[in-house]
Scaffold this motif. Structure first.
Motif, short mmCIF file in Angstrom:
data_model
loop_
_atom_site.label_atom_id
_atom_site.label_comp_id
_atom_site.label_asym_id
_atom_site.label_seq_id
_atom_site.Cartn_x
_atom_site.Cartn_y
_atom_site.Cartn_z
N ASP A 544 0.80 -1.21 0.00
CA ASP A 544 0.00 0.00 0.00
C ASP A 544 0.84 1.27 0.00
OD1 ASP A 544 -2.26 -1.54 0.04
OD2 ASP A 544 -2.45 -1.50 2.24
N GLY A 545 2.02 1.24 0.58
CA GLY A 545 2.83 2.45 0.65
C GLY A 545 3.21 2.99 -0.71
N PRO A 546 3.88 2.19 -1.57
CA PRO A 546 4.26 2.69 -2.89
C PRO A 546 3.06 3.05 -3.77
CG PRO A 546 5.55 0.76 -2.32
CD PRO A 546 4.49 0.88 -1.28
N LEU A 547 1.99 2.28 -3.66
CA LEU A 547 0.82 2.58 -4.48
C LEU A 547 0.15 3.88 -4.03
CD1 LEU A 547 -0.71 -0.98 -4.91
CD2 LEU A 547 0.54 0.36 -6.59
N GLY A 548 0.08 4.12 -2.72
CA GLY A 548 -0.45 5.40 -2.25
C GLY A 548 0.43 6.55 -2.69
N ALA A 549 1.74 6.35 -2.67
CA ALA A 549 2.64 7.38 -3.15
C ALA A 549 2.44 7.64 -4.64
CB ALA A 549 4.09 6.97 -2.86
N ALA A 550 2.18 6.57 -5.41
CA ALA A 550 1.90 6.75 -6.83
C ALA A 550 0.64 7.59 -7.05
CB ALA A 550 1.76 5.38 -7.50
N ILE A 575 -6.04 8.06 0.07
CA ILE A 575 -6.41 7.83 1.47
C ILE A 575 -6.84 6.38 1.72
CG2 ILE A 575 -8.08 8.47 3.24
CD1 ILE A 575 -7.95 11.32 2.10
N PRO A 576 -7.78 5.78 0.93
CA PRO A 576 -8.13 4.38 1.20
C PRO A 576 -7.01 3.39 0.90
CG PRO A 576 -9.23 5.16 -0.77
CD PRO A 576 -8.61 6.35 -0.14
N ILE A 577 -6.00 3.83 0.11
CA ILE A 577 -4.87 2.94 -0.12
C ILE A 577 -4.00 2.86 1.13
CG2 ILE A 577 -2.79 2.57 -1.51
CD1 ILE A 577 -4.21 3.89 -3.83
N TRP A 578 -3.79 4.02 1.76
CA TRP A 578 -2.94 4.07 2.95
C TRP A 578 -3.68 3.72 4.23
CZ3 TRP A 578 -0.14 9.22 1.44
CH2 TRP A 578 1.02 8.92 0.74
N PHE A 579 -4.95 4.11 4.32
CA PHE A 579 -5.71 3.95 5.56
C PHE A 579 -6.87 2.98 5.34
CE2 PHE A 579 -3.94 8.24 5.52
CZ PHE A 579 -3.20 8.24 6.69
N ASP A 580 -7.39 2.48 6.46
CA ASP A 580 -8.58 1.64 6.40
C ASP A 580 -9.40 1.87 7.67
OD1 ASP A 580 -6.98 0.48 8.26
OD2 ASP A 580 -6.87 -1.50 7.31
N ASN A 581 -10.57 1.29 7.69
CA ASN A 581 -11.46 1.34 8.85
C ASN A 581 -11.71 2.79 9.29
OD1 ASN A 581 -11.55 -1.42 8.71
ND2 ASN A 581 -10.02 -1.74 10.30
N GLU A 582 -11.56 3.05 10.62
CA GLU A 582 -11.94 4.36 11.15
C GLU A 582 -11.01 5.48 10.69
OE1 GLU A 582 -9.17 2.52 14.17
OE2 GLU A 582 -10.80 1.88 12.86
N TRP A 583 -9.75 5.16 10.40
CA TRP A 583 -8.83 6.21 9.97
C TRP A 583 -9.18 6.72 8.57
CZ3 TRP A 583 -6.60 8.42 13.71
CH2 TRP A 583 -6.21 7.70 14.83
N LEU A 584 -9.65 5.83 7.73
CA LEU A 584 -10.12 6.27 6.41
C LEU A 584 -11.25 7.28 6.55
CD1 LEU A 584 -10.40 6.11 3.34
CD2 LEU A 584 -11.75 4.03 3.63
N THR A 585 -12.21 6.97 7.43
CA THR A 585 -13.33 7.89 7.65
C THR A 585 -12.87 9.21 8.23
OG1 THR A 585 -14.69 5.93 8.08
CG2 THR A 585 -15.62 8.06 8.65
#
Length: 795
Positions: A544-550, A575-585
């Motif tokens: 998820d890190g490199p893809l979020g950076a992309a 945001i949904p690539i790096w975070f999930d659940n409550e942090w995404l919200t």
């Protein structure tokens, strides 16, 4: 028996043509008679002396017997059947009788071959010129006899060369040309369409009636070409476009019959050349301008069909094992046919001909991409196939300002886009053969065609070409990566990046594209279309890190080219690539807050719409998403647990947003400050209830019991609601917020109702009385404070 069947077919064909022509001529004659009658009536009326106006009092009523009756249209069936039809049938019978005699003389060896040919020539010449002489006494019968004479002469000359080898090729065809010229001159001079049609049908049926079963394609096609030339000469001279169309149909029938019986791989080059020459005979001639719409349509239909028939022939052969010609030979032949289509477009003023020819060419090349060429000659064949779109694009560029520029542009676009058919066909052939998919070669092939479409868009300064090029590139990538395993396809991810960056940079760096709004928009579209392919291909391999950076890199590219909306889209996607659940919200909630602040500075409607969309998404994820309660297990810690920041952070973001929204006229007109504040208060109220439920729950899950959790739990909810309402009222009075005060009233009402009607009601009758008294005092207290501290300050 074969000759009888042939003669019967010839007779039926001639009878059908006779009936059509006779009916047409009868209708035309009746129309001319009606026109003459109308002209005579007008001339008679113009010569009558003017009449004095009569006394209206002495006018007698009109009598029914003096009113002339309308003449009924009467069909001259006697003339139609007894004269025209019988004349045609007589001419047909004369020709068929001679053909039977000739066949019988051959079978029984009654007459020597030279004498047979000589008698046929004499009878044909006498019938041809004798019929012309008889036209002065019986026009239809004379035409029929002359027509049969033409057919007899054709049959005699053909037999002299093909059956008996009595005459050399040059003399035979010189004789046929002489017969054609003679029949044409008589038809033109005497205005005899019957003679022309009978000569045409007899000429085309001669190879079938006298065929010995051997294959002589050169003699056959030269014969047909000379016959076509004579037909066109007569048709153009007398303005009979129907005769030319009938000649084209007859030529197609003769060619198809020969191809069905004799065509093989060795004869393909000559057969294709013959088809192109025969078609050009009907496509090239120039007709005189005519005011009749029917004749003009027939001329155009003849030219268009003549240009299209060779394409159809090649398409049919491409699907068989017969057409195994060299790819360069096929490409060269198709280039010649497309040049003919362009000529037809300019001559017949039929602009759809070029796009149709281009589409047929793309299909033909796709069908030809078979296992004998792939993978053994992949590079060479793909290079050959790319020549035609290159030539069409160059032709458009050279003539882009001419009248045929739009048709050439559409033709080039179809040829370039048709490369996707070839890519799909090659993939199917090579994967079916068990080999790996040639991803790199096919991607470069498709990208070259996409570059052609992009060039058209850049030259025109139009985003439509750029979007079409992107669609071709993206469709190719999806096709290529869809047939291979993900592990193999991942090694080709630079193709996605190269395509995305190229299409992003075109409207950003090339000046003609910067002037068109759609072209500028295509740069952001390129990022949006390519990134999902990139993410889907590398998800699970990069993390998820490199893809979020992309995704953030794409946001930076969009921001650098001035496309803030696309930049926002990629930030939201990261945001949904790096975070999930409550942090995404939570992050989406603060992004909605940031967009609200950005809108307060830029006053851009898109920013406000993005903020509203994200805020709505946050509310749905927290209030209508059962998966929220599965994010984490209950740990037993009161208040300071994961529910606090899950609901508290989004509530904080939504409560801060109205501070900036109040500065926007659009937001105020839509009541958005109050909506955001209400959403934040709702989340805080839910958080209060979640914390109470968590405090009274046991185990690893949160249990909600608003009505049957016992007196202690019920009163905890009621106390919490009451304090929440008082807090809202206090903040609302301090900040002069009408929304907060209204929210306080709503929660206070719910609290009072719950305590009175549920909590104290369950304790007994005396407590019920007290509950209603307490409810009354509470309501009165709220009314007093509202009037004393709120309404008075408002006044």
């Amino acid at each position: 028996m074969e000759v009888f069947v042939g003669l019967l077919g010839f007779g039926l064909l001639v009878v059908g043509a006779v009936a059509i022509v006779a009916f047409s001529m009868a209708s035309r004659a009746q129309a001319q008679v009606r026109q003459l009658e109308a002209l005579v009536q007008r001339l008679t009326a113009s010569e009558l002396p003017p009449t004095e106006p009569a006394n209206t009092e002495s006018v007698e009523p009109a009598r029914d017997d003096l009113v002339p009756e309308k003449k009924k249209k009467v069909v001259d069936w006697e003339g139609l059947i007894g004269v025209r039809l019988f004349a045609w049938l007589g001419g047909i019978a004369l020709f068929v009788g001679l053909a039977f005699f000739l066949r019988y003389s051959i079978q029984e060896n009654l007459i020597a071959p030279p004498l047979r040919v000589g008698l046929g020539g004499i009878v044909g010449a006498v019938a041809l010129f004798g019929g012309a002489y008889l036209r002065s006494k019986a026009d239809r019968a004379g035409q029929a006899i002359s027509g049969s004479g033409v057919a007899i002469l054709y049959a005699s000359l053909y037999a002299a060369r093909t059956l008996y080898d009595l005459l050399p090729v040059s003399v035979t065809f010189a004789g046929m040309a002489l017969v054609t010229v003679a029949a044409g001159l008589l038809a033109v001079r005497k205005d005899a369409p019957m003679l022309a049609i009978l000569g045409l049908l007899g000429g085309f049926m001669t190879p079938f009636l006298l065929s010995a079963g051997d294959d002589r394609p050169v003699a056959l096609f030269v014969y047909v070409a000379l016959l076509d030339a004579g037909i066109l000469a007569v048709a153009i001279r007398r303005q009979w476009p129907g005769l030319a169309l009938l000649g084209l149909g007859s030529t197609t029938a003769v060619y198809s019959a020969w191809a069905y019986q004799f065509l093989d791989a060795a004869r393909v080059p000559y057969a294709l050349m013959a088809a192109a020459i025969l078609a050009s005979v009907f496509a090239i001639p120039r007709w005189r301008e005519t005011e009749k719409g029917t004749q003009r349509d027939l001329v155009r239909a003849t030219a268009v069909l003549a240009s299209a028939i060779p394409f159809v022939l090649v398409l049919i052969l491409s699907g068989t094992n017969v057409l195994r010609a060299s790819p360069f030979l096929l490409v060269g032949y198709l280039a010649v046919l497309e040049a003919g289509a362009w000529f037809t477009t300019t001559r017949a003023a039929f602009t759809p001909m070029l796009p149709i020819a281009s589409g047929l060419t793309a299909v033909i090349l796709a069908v030809r991409a078979s296992e004998d060429l792939f993978p053994s000659q992949r590079g060479l064949v793909l290079a050959a196939f790319a020549l035609l779109p290159l030539l069409e694009t160059g032709a458009w560029y050279l003539r882009r300002d001419k009248a045929d520029g739009p048709a050439l542009r559409l033709s080039a676009a179809i040829a370039l886009a048709g490369s996707i058919l070839i890519v799909g066909r090659v993939l199917s052939v090579e994967v079916h053969a068990g080999g790996p998919a040639p991803i790199l070669e096919l991607a470069l092939y498709a990208f070259a065609h996409a570059a052609g479409l992009a060039t058209i868009g850049v030259v025109l300064g139009s985003g439509a070409g750029l979007l079409g090029a992107q669609a071709l590139a993206v469709a190719t990538l999806l096709l290529l990566f869809g047939v291979e395993s993900r592990e193999v396809a991942r090694g080709h991810w630079p193709l996605i990046v190269a395509s995305m960056l190229a299409f992003w940079a075109i409207p950003f760096t090339i000046r003609p594209a910067q002037r068109d709004r759609l072209a500028r928009l295509s740069g952001g579209v390129a990022l949006v279309l390519h990134f999902p392919i990139f993410y889907g291909l590398l998800h699970g391999a990069w993390g998820d890190g490199p893809l979020g950076a992309a995704a953030l890199v794409c946001a930076g590219l969009a921001l650098a080219s001035g496309m803030h909306g696309f930049a926002l889209l990629f930030v939201t996607a990261a945001i949904p690539i790096w975070f999930d659940n409550e942090w995404l919200t939570a992050v989406w909630a603060f992004e909605a807050l940031a967009l609200a602040g950005w809108h307060a500075r830029k006053s851009h409607a898109g920013l406000l719409a993005g903020s509203v969309l994200l805020a709505a998404t946050v509310m749905v994820r927290l209030l209508a998403n059962p998966a929220v309660w599965e994010y984490h297990a209950r740990n037993g810690t009161p208040i300071f647990n994961w529910e606090l920041y899950t609901f508290g952070l989004p509530a904080l973001a939504l409560l801060l947003a109205p501070r900036w929204l109040r500065t926007s006229d659009v937001a105020r007109s839509l009541k958005l400050p109050a909506v955001y504040a209400g959403a934040g208060i709702a989340l805080l109220f839910v958080l209060l209830n979640v914390e109470i439920a968590d405090f009274h729950s046991t185990g690893t899950t949160v249990s909600f019991h608003l009505s049957q959790g016992g007196f202690r739990q019920d009163m905890t909810y009621s106390l919490g609601w009451g304090l929440f309402a008082l807090g809202l009222l206090a903040v609302g009075i301090a900040r002069d917020s009408r929304a907060l005060r209204i929210g306080s009233l709503i929660v206070s009402s719910l609290t009072a109702a719950k305590v009175t009607l549920h909590d104290l009601w369950a304790l007994g009758s005396l407590y019920r009385v007290a509950s209603f008294v307490g409810l009354a005092f509470a309501l009165l207290a709220v009314s007093f404070f509202m009037q004393r501290y709120v309404l008075r300050s408002a006044k």
